[in-house]
Design an enzyme around this catalytic site. Structure first.
Site, PDB file in Angstrom:
ATOM      1  N   HIS A   1       0.847  -1.188   0.000  1.00  0.00           N
ATOM      2  CA  HIS A   1       0.000   0.000   0.000  1.00  0.00           C
ATOM      3  C   HIS A   1       0.890   1.248   0.000  1.00  0.00           C
ATOM      4  CE1 HIS A   1      -3.759  -2.142   0.589  1.00  0.00           C
ATOM      5  NE2 HIS A   1      -3.219  -2.816   1.590  1.00  0.00           N
TER       6      HIS A   1
ATOM      7  N   HIS B   1      -0.498  -6.755  -5.249  1.00  0.00           N
ATOM      8  CA  HIS B   1      -0.605  -7.990  -4.470  1.00  0.00           C
ATOM      9  C   HIS B   1       0.049  -9.113  -5.260  1.00  0.00           C
ATOM     10  CE1 HIS B   1      -2.885 -11.868  -4.289  1.00  0.00           C
ATOM     11  NE2 HIS B   1      -2.553 -11.766  -3.022  1.00  0.00           N
TER      12      HIS B   1
ATOM     13  N   VAL C   1       2.456 -16.730  -4.166  1.00  0.00           N
ATOM     14  CA  VAL C   1       2.834 -18.009  -4.765  1.00  0.00           C
ATOM     15  C   VAL C   1       2.841 -19.042  -3.653  1.00  0.00           C
ATOM     16  CG1 VAL C   1       4.071 -17.249  -6.824  1.00  0.00           C
ATOM     17  CG2 VAL C   1       5.260 -17.263  -4.641  1.00  0.00           C
ATOM     18  N   ARG C   2       2.255 -20.193  -3.902  1.00  0.00           N
ATOM     19  CA  ARG C   2       2.028 -21.132  -2.811  1.00  0.00           C
ATOM     20  C   ARG C   2       2.071 -22.585  -3.304  1.00  0.00           C
ATOM     21  NH1 ARG C   2      -2.409 -18.504  -4.447  1.00  0.00           N
ATOM     22  NH2 ARG C   2      -4.182 -19.733  -5.175  1.00  0.00           N
TER      23      ARG C   2
ATOM     24  N   ARG D   1      -1.817 -17.537  11.845  1.00  0.00           N
ATOM     25  CA  ARG D   1      -1.559 -16.366  12.686  1.00  0.00           C
ATOM     26  C   ARG D   1      -2.337 -15.164  12.149  1.00  0.00           C
ATOM     27  NH1 ARG D   1       2.694 -12.281  12.907  1.00  0.00           N
ATOM     28  NH2 ARG D   1       3.136 -11.715  15.075  1.00  0.00           N
TER      29      ARG D   1
END
Length: 310
Positions: free
Chosen positions: A102, A112, A115-116, A266
């Site tokens: 931001h 934004h 990657v996962r 978290r």
């Protein structure tokens, strides 16, 4: 000797994500020139943890969060397996890098990227695994030059893996980052993909890495061009109003936010994507012919940006 196509090395994937986080943070720090990321290591009671990095109060970036997480557990919650019943009763591991930037200046877009990797295992059965991710751009006062460059870089990330990849993932991004209750896209899109496991592990890992590596190449030149553009209260007010759409999307639709909350992740790291300041206004629309109206009329809809001449 090459390894089998579907042999999965978790350590190799984790090393890539940690290195990607380092490289993105270094690039953003260099562009900001004032402050550096603070690092917060955390652990999850159910298994795993992560490394959250946040930059606040910079010259360029009002708030930037770049998060690495690596969580695992014995079972996924029912809410996470409702649409994937084959995952029920399996141990799982999920890891990746997610970030939201931001900026102060309304002429610098919010961005934004994510990657996962996900894998679910059960004794006596083949693992179920996939990669996902992408990146997207949310301008407030858009420039066609910036949008075209963003999409050209996205296309460059995809082209080595097939000429149909960019059009497919671009369309997927337009459809995914869409606020149905507003009838508008979140921004000007980019890339989005999920459940990627076709072509074997090496192919999928390579494609995901290419997307991750191209994010900073796509975003940093735009920041450099726009970060010193003069602005006033009007532009700042509109930026804060439009940030409200970002909040709406992340809390209502975003899969990563929902998965993190459902699996006991978290909270501080999951919600780091939210902007530090937002304004809300009832039933507001921009005046016709204004720069604010230009965003609504010409940018918050899917378009062939690379073929556009306007």
């Amino acid at each position: 000797m090459s390894r089998p196509q579907n042999e999965i090395n978790i350590s190799e994937i984790k090393d890539y994500y940690l290195d990607l986080q380092d490289r993105i943070c270094s690039g953003l720090e260099a562009e900001d020139g004032k402050v550096k990321f603070i690092e917060d290591d955390w652990e999850r009671n159910e298994g795993g943890g992560g490394r959250t990095r946040v930059l606040t109060g910079g010259n360029v970036f009002e708030q930037a969060g770049v998060n690495f997480s690596h969580v695992h557990g014995a079972n996924l919650p029912a809410s996470a397996t409702a649409h994937r019943p084959e995952l029920a009763g399996r141990e799982f591991v999920a890891m990746g890098v997610s970030l939201v930037i931001h900026p102060h200046n309304p002429y610098v877009p919010t961005s934004h990227a994510n990657v996962r990797f996900f894998m679910a295992t059960k004794k006596g059965a083949d693992p179920i695994w996939w990669f996902g991710g992408g990146f997207d751009l949310t301008p407030y006062y858009p420039f066609l030059e910036d949008v075209k460059q963003w999409h050209q870089t996205a296309k460059q990330a995809c082209d080595p893996f097939g000429q149909n990849v960019y059009p497919r993932y671009k369309k997927w991004c337009d459809e995914y980052f869409y606020l149905k209750h507003r009838g508008e896209t979140r921004g000007v899109g980019g890339l989005f993909f999920d459940d990627l496991n076709e072509g074997g592990f090496e192919h999928c890992f390579g494609l995901m890495k290419s997307v991750g590596d191209h994010y900073i190449k796509a975003y940093r030149p735009i920041v450099a061009r726009r970060k010193n553009t003069p602005y006033g209260e009007r532009e700042r007010d509109f930026q804060l109003y439009r940030r409200g759409r970002y909040v709406e999307y992340n809390l209502v639709y975003d899969r990563g936010t929902l998965f993190g909350l459902q699996t006991g992740g978290r909270t501080e790291s999951i919600l780091m994507s939210l902007p530090p300041l937002v304004k809300w206004r009832y039933n507001w629309k921009p005046e016709p012919g204004t720069p604010e109206a230009d965003l609504y009329e010409n940018y918050l809809k899917p378009r062939d940006w690379l073929g556009l001449e306007r």
